[in-house]
Design an enzyme around this catalytic site. Structure first.
Site, mmCIF file in Angstrom:
data_model
loop_
_atom_site.group_PDB
_atom_site.id
_atom_site.type_symbol
_atom_site.label_atom_id
_atom_site.label_comp_id
_atom_site.label_asym_id
_atom_site.label_seq_id
_atom_site.Cartn_x
_atom_site.Cartn_y
_atom_site.Cartn_z
ATOM 1 N N LYS A 114 61.396 23.115 59.453
ATOM 2 C CA LYS A 114 61.003 24.222 58.579
ATOM 3 C C LYS A 114 60.833 25.465 59.436
ATOM 4 O O LYS A 114 60.298 25.378 60.561
ATOM 5 C CB LYS A 114 59.687 23.853 57.885
ATOM 6 C CG LYS A 114 59.219 24.829 56.819
ATOM 7 C CD LYS A 114 57.928 24.303 56.191
ATOM 8 C CE LYS A 114 57.432 25.177 55.043
ATOM 9 N NZ LYS A 114 56.196 24.631 54.441
ATOM 10 N N SER A 194 56.842 24.274 49.387
ATOM 11 C CA SER A 194 57.479 25.307 50.166
ATOM 12 C C SER A 194 58.482 24.759 51.180
ATOM 13 O O SER A 194 59.313 25.513 51.657
ATOM 14 C CB SER A 194 56.422 26.156 50.880
ATOM 15 O OG SER A 194 55.759 25.410 51.883
ATOM 16 N N SER A 218 53.409 21.038 49.509
ATOM 17 C CA SER A 218 54.650 21.585 50.066
ATOM 18 C C SER A 218 55.586 20.576 50.718
ATOM 19 O O SER A 218 56.741 20.904 51.004
ATOM 20 C CB SER A 218 54.341 22.703 51.069
ATOM 21 O OG SER A 218 54.015 23.878 50.381
#
Ligand SMILES: *[C@@H]1O[C@H](CO)[C@@H](O)[C@H](O)[C@H]1NC(C)=O
Ligand SMILES: *[C@@H]1O[C@H](CO)[C@@H](O)[C@H](O)[C@H]1NC(C)=O
Ligand SMILES: *[C@@H]1O[C@H](CO)[C@@H](O)[C@H](O)[C@H]1NC(C)=O
Length: 514
Positions: A114, A194, A218
């Site tokens: 990420k 996310s 997330s």
């Protein structure tokens, strides 16, 4: 009006599917010697390495080609590492010179991170924001240090909801200014954030495994939406040092993969003490001797006490979901789990109405982000105030006119540690003690089972772990099942999740890629 927008929506979806079909048609399905890289697990790949059916270089080349073809539509990958092929060659060389190893499970295996997870290399670390483009991090994130030591190949950075969705409530999930809108490969719609890019990328075989982060939902939500496995570890089990933060009290770094086995291998590699994140010292008592792979047991459900909290099983009049989860409960029982049914969390109404999580996060975000930005070697922004000013100034490219930055603006108004934060923290401690903790202990539960990522806030406010496994598809849209437990219960959760996965084997890649 309504019918016009429905029409536009399905037309776009149609175009999306045509595009994907065209792109995936030109991709090779297998590598050399008939070994199929698509859907291969970490264990499959290690075996192929050993038998000389595959090299890390071939593997990386496959993913790079696939990213080039699919990513313009899916937008799961933000940057690829210019050094990935070099790292692959190094792994291949090491395997040649030391054929007996010993090698870590992730040796020579490509991983996507990420974009909020710092790497001290040619890759940028920006949380998807132009405000951090060109920033220079002081060092690799703690989890990246461990990955490199294990010989993993850092393939690149995955897209995300910008700032892990702590910029604006109005920003769409999976959107960031640098990467645009990430797409769910099953539906063409919301990938959920996310850690959206991490889930999109493993789901479509653009990489073997990935890392996401979770503050509240997330990892669990994108795993749920993209039919992959996510482990949200106990807070502090994995280092958060070098990760663009929201709340150090809730933030956690964890794997997003196609299988529980892959996720266990990744967790094993990244868990443990990092002196740059003091919480990992205390949490290291949860790291089992011999790692997590030993808990990949087909009979892992046997004798496990699973709590069924019915208020989370509200499917309205959706009979498909009702029937599917009834079937899953039967599967759990048939695997000799003990279902403790019809449970309620005593204080669930109080938990649902309490605002403490939002209040604490606002305060913590400002403190933690300012500390992260201050620690950078160089950066266009040095404080949350700078970020807000940057967003305002670059409103055209940052789409600030559409999405705004209300979360950041509210956080900026807070004034640090004090009565308000302490009150919120006390509330959450009490809510956990009288809620989830009490439920678990009173019923002697090993885990609670819930559909989708609906349990994420209960797990978030206490720093508890959760594992999400694919559980079905409704009209093509994936959904998952979640097993959550007390701090440090990852070994049990992996046993349960693996056993469920092996009994059901539900995951299938997006049909256009089969
Ligand atoms: C990092 O950002 C800079 C500035 O936009 C860009 O030139 C560079 O290619 C980026 N790095 C990677 C690996 O994409
Ligand atoms: C289910 O409920 C929704 C609203 O709650 C309604 O719009 C829909 O028509 C219902 N479907 C069926 C099959 O009853
Ligand atoms: C904290 O709990 C108290 C007592 O239940 C409640 O009155 C207060 O509103 C809660 N605080 C927040 C921020 O929700």
């Amino acid at each position: 009006m309504a019918s016009a927008s429905v029409y536009a929506f399905s037309f776009l979806q149609f175009i999306f599917l045509i595009l994907l079909a065209t792109l995936s048609a030109v991709l090779p399905a297998t590598s050399e010697k008939g070994f199929s890289i698509e859907e291969a697990t970490v264990d499959d790949l290690q075996l192929a390495f050993k038998r000389n059916h595959l090299s890390s270089r071939k593997l990386v080349e496959f993913y790079l080609k696939r990213i080039q073809s699919l990513n313009p539509v899916l937008r799961g990958v933000l940057e690829v590492n210019p050094d990935a092929l070099n790292q692959a060659d190094k792994a291949d060389e090491e395997r040649k010179t030391k054929p007996q190893g010993p090698f870590s499970a992730l040796h020579g295996i490509p991983i996507l991170l990420k974009d909020s997870i710092a790497t001290k290399d040619k890759l940028n670390t920006t949380a998807g924001s132009y405000a951090l483009l060109g920033s220079v991090v002081p060092r690799d994130a703690g989890v990246v240090t461990r990955l490199r030591k294990a010989g993993a190949i850092i393939l690149g950075k995955a897209t995300l909801s910008e700032w892990s969705h702590y910029r604006s409530n109005n920003a769409p999930s999976g959107w960031n200014a640098r990467g645009g809108q990430g797409k769910n490969p099953y539906t063409g719609n919301d990938p959920c954030g996310s850690s959206s890019g991490s889930a999109i990328s493993v789901a479509t075989n653009m990489v073997t495994v990935s890392l996401g982060t979770e503050t509240d939902g997330s990892i669990l939500c994108p795993s749920d939406s993209n039919s992959v496995v996510g482990i949200k570890p106990t807070v502090g089990l994995t280092s958060r040092a070098g990760v663009v933060p929201i709340s150090p009290r809730q933030d956690t770094v964890g794997p997003i993969c196609r299988t529980v086995s892959d996720a266990a291998h990744v967790l094993e590699t990244i868990a443990g003490i990092d002196i740059n994140d003091k919480v990992t010292i205390e949490a290291s008592k949860y790291v089992p001797k011999g790692g997590y792979a030993q808990f990949l047991r087909k009979d892992g459900l046997r004798g496990k006490r699973l709590g069924v909290v019915r208020s989370f099983f509200d499917f309205g009049n959706d009979t498909f979901l009702q029937e599917t989860f009834k079937l899953h409960m039967r599967t759990l029982r048939k695997s000799y789990a003990i279902l403790v049914d019809n449970l309620e969390i005593d204080n669930i109404n109080e938990i649902n109405s309490d605002q403490s999580e939002d209040i604490a996060m606002e305060i913590e975000f400002k403190l933690a982000l300012n500390a992260y930005l201050k620690d950078l070697v160089a950066s266009p922004v040095r404080s949350l105030a700078d970020v807000i000013a940057f967003n305002k100034k670059h409103s055209k490219v940052e789409k600030i006119d559409e999405y705004g930055q209300d979360l950041m603006v509210e956080a900026q108004k807070t004034s640090g540690i004090g009565k308000q934060l302490n009150g919120a923290l006390l509330n959450m401690t009490r809510l956990c003690k009288n809620g989830f903790e009490k439920l678990m202990r009173r019923n002697k539960l090993d885990a609670v089972v819930t559909p989708f990522s609906s349990f994420s806030s209960i797990l978030a406010i206490g720093g508890y772990p959760g594992v999400l496994v694919p559980a079905g598809y409704e009209k093509g849209a994936p959904f998952g099942i979640c097993f959550g437990g007390l701090k440090g219960s990852e070994p049990k959760l992996i046993e349960i999740a693996y056993s469920f996965e092996q009994a059901t084997m539900i995951r299938k890649p997006p049909s256009l890629f089969a």
